[in-house]
Design an enzyme around this catalytic site. Structure first.
Site, PDB file in Angstrom:
ATOM      1  N   LYS A 205       0.859  -1.186   0.000  1.00  0.00           N
ATOM      2  CA  LYS A 205       0.000   0.000   0.000  1.00  0.00           C
ATOM      3  C   LYS A 205       0.892   1.232   0.000  1.00  0.00           C
ATOM      4  CE  LYS A 205      -3.757   2.326   2.459  1.00  0.00           C
ATOM      5  NZ  LYS A 205      -4.677   2.270   3.613  1.00  0.00           N
ATOM      6  N   LYS A 260      -2.082  -1.531  -3.774  1.00  0.00           N
ATOM      7  CA  LYS A 260      -2.946  -0.349  -3.763  1.00  0.00           C
ATOM      8  C   LYS A 260      -2.074   0.890  -3.838  1.00  0.00           C
ATOM      9  CE  LYS A 260      -6.432   1.988  -0.916  1.00  0.00           C
ATOM     10  NZ  LYS A 260      -7.102   2.040   0.405  1.00  0.00           N
TER      11      LYS A 260
END
Length: 337
Positions: A205, A260
């Protein structure tokens, strides 16, 4: 002699031949997007009969649980296999210690119970993170200097994950990026008898500018202010580091891993899938959605860009996609577009 693309020569090789008709294009298609690849993220409000539009995410609404159940009827009918829940915490319930995160009567916990009762076949993925619950908008507990404390934050995250499992969530998804949280959550789930609750780790992330509309949606943008999450989310310049993060999460007991954001990080998706061959998911985040939807609404891009963008994730190696376009994509796939 082995056959390579270099051996192919015009006119005996005409690559357009297989593109001539729809049937042959379908037969040689290398990657196929289906509704089974889609996870719909939803924002859940407190109260009854509540619906709030999100200006920075046209077409997306915050929904109270009763309205969520109504909308879920259509999502289930379209064949969408799972929802990812994100609670919108009232300001008065935010605190420095994020205690509301593990309240058994919290929004996410109540929404999970309601959805599991009404739609037992629907997958429920819950977000394990503290930023919706802290007064400062960070994903953890702060020290006196404003630095996010890793191990203290993990203790709260574990309590949050357990509360989700006890509410019936089949998948908990830690998005906080604390070191070691996957192992701590896995150990707690095993000890509590939740052996089949899966962990979808937000492993790679990145500290991205593409999250802005999401923070508007969950109400953490004003809390975070001009702060950032660079001390725990990944540097967008790094690629090898993502493999270390994924390796650590898998070793600690993650069942699935995630990259992400999505579109700007397709190279990371491919590297992760090639290296680990583990179930790999990708999040087409709020900023990506806002860009596409803004262009569609202004007539700058055709709606077909939705399936094209999602197919790109499949081509990069993703097994599933969290996308705010899940409903539209499912409808387009049903129409054969």
């Amino acid at each position: 002699m082995s056959f390579t693309p270099a051996n192919r020569a015009y006119p005996y090789t005409r690559l357009r031949r297989n593109r001539r008709d729809d049937f042959s294009r379908r037969l040689v298609r290398e990657n196929v997007l289906t509704v089974d690849d889609l996870i719909l993220p939803v924002f859940v409000l407190d109260g009854v009969n509540q619906r709030e539009s999100i200006p920075s995410m046209p077409g997306v609404e915050r929904l109270s649980i009763d309205q969520l159940l109504i909308e879920a009827e259509e999502w289930v009918a379209l064949g969408i296999p799972a929802l990812a829940l994100f609670p919108v915490t009232p300001v008065e319930k935010k605190s420095l210690d994020a205690a509301e995160a593990y309240n058994p009567e919290g929004i996410a916990q109540r929404a999970t119970r309601a959805l599991r009762e009404r739609f037992p076949e629907l997958g429920i993925i819950t977000d394990v993170a503290l930023d919706p619950f802290t007064t400062h908008g960070q994903d953890g507990i702060l020290d006196d200097d404003g630095y996010v404390l890793n191990d203290v934050s993990i203790d709260v995250l574990v309590r949050q994950a357990l509360s989700h499992a006890e509410a019936g969530a089949q998948v908990v998804a830690p998005s906080d990026m604390m070191d070691g949280r996957i192992g701590a959550i896995r150990e707690a789930l095993e000890s509590a008898g939740h052996t089949n609750v899966r962990i979808m780790a937000y492993s790679a992330k990145y500290a991205s500018a593409y999250y802005g509309p999401f923070r508007d949606a969950v109400g953490s943008a004003s809390n975070l202010g001009k702060g950032n999450k660079a001390t725990y989310q990944m540097d967008p310049a790094n690629s090898d580091e993502a493999l270390h993060e994924v390796a650590a999460d898998l070793a600690e007991g993650a069942d699935m891993v995630m990259v992400k954001p999505g579109m700007p990080y397709l190279d990371i998706v491919r590297r992760v899938k090639d290296e680990f061959r583990a179930p790999t998911f990708v999040y087409q985040v709020s900023g990506e959605y806002a860009m596409h939807m803004g262009a569609i609404q202004n007539g700058w891009l055709a709606e077909s860009v939705i399936l094209e963008s999602l197919t790109a994730f499949k081509r990069a190696g993703a097994d599933g996609i969290l996308t705010y376009f899940a409903k539209q994509a499912a409808e387009q796939l049903r129409r054969g577009r």
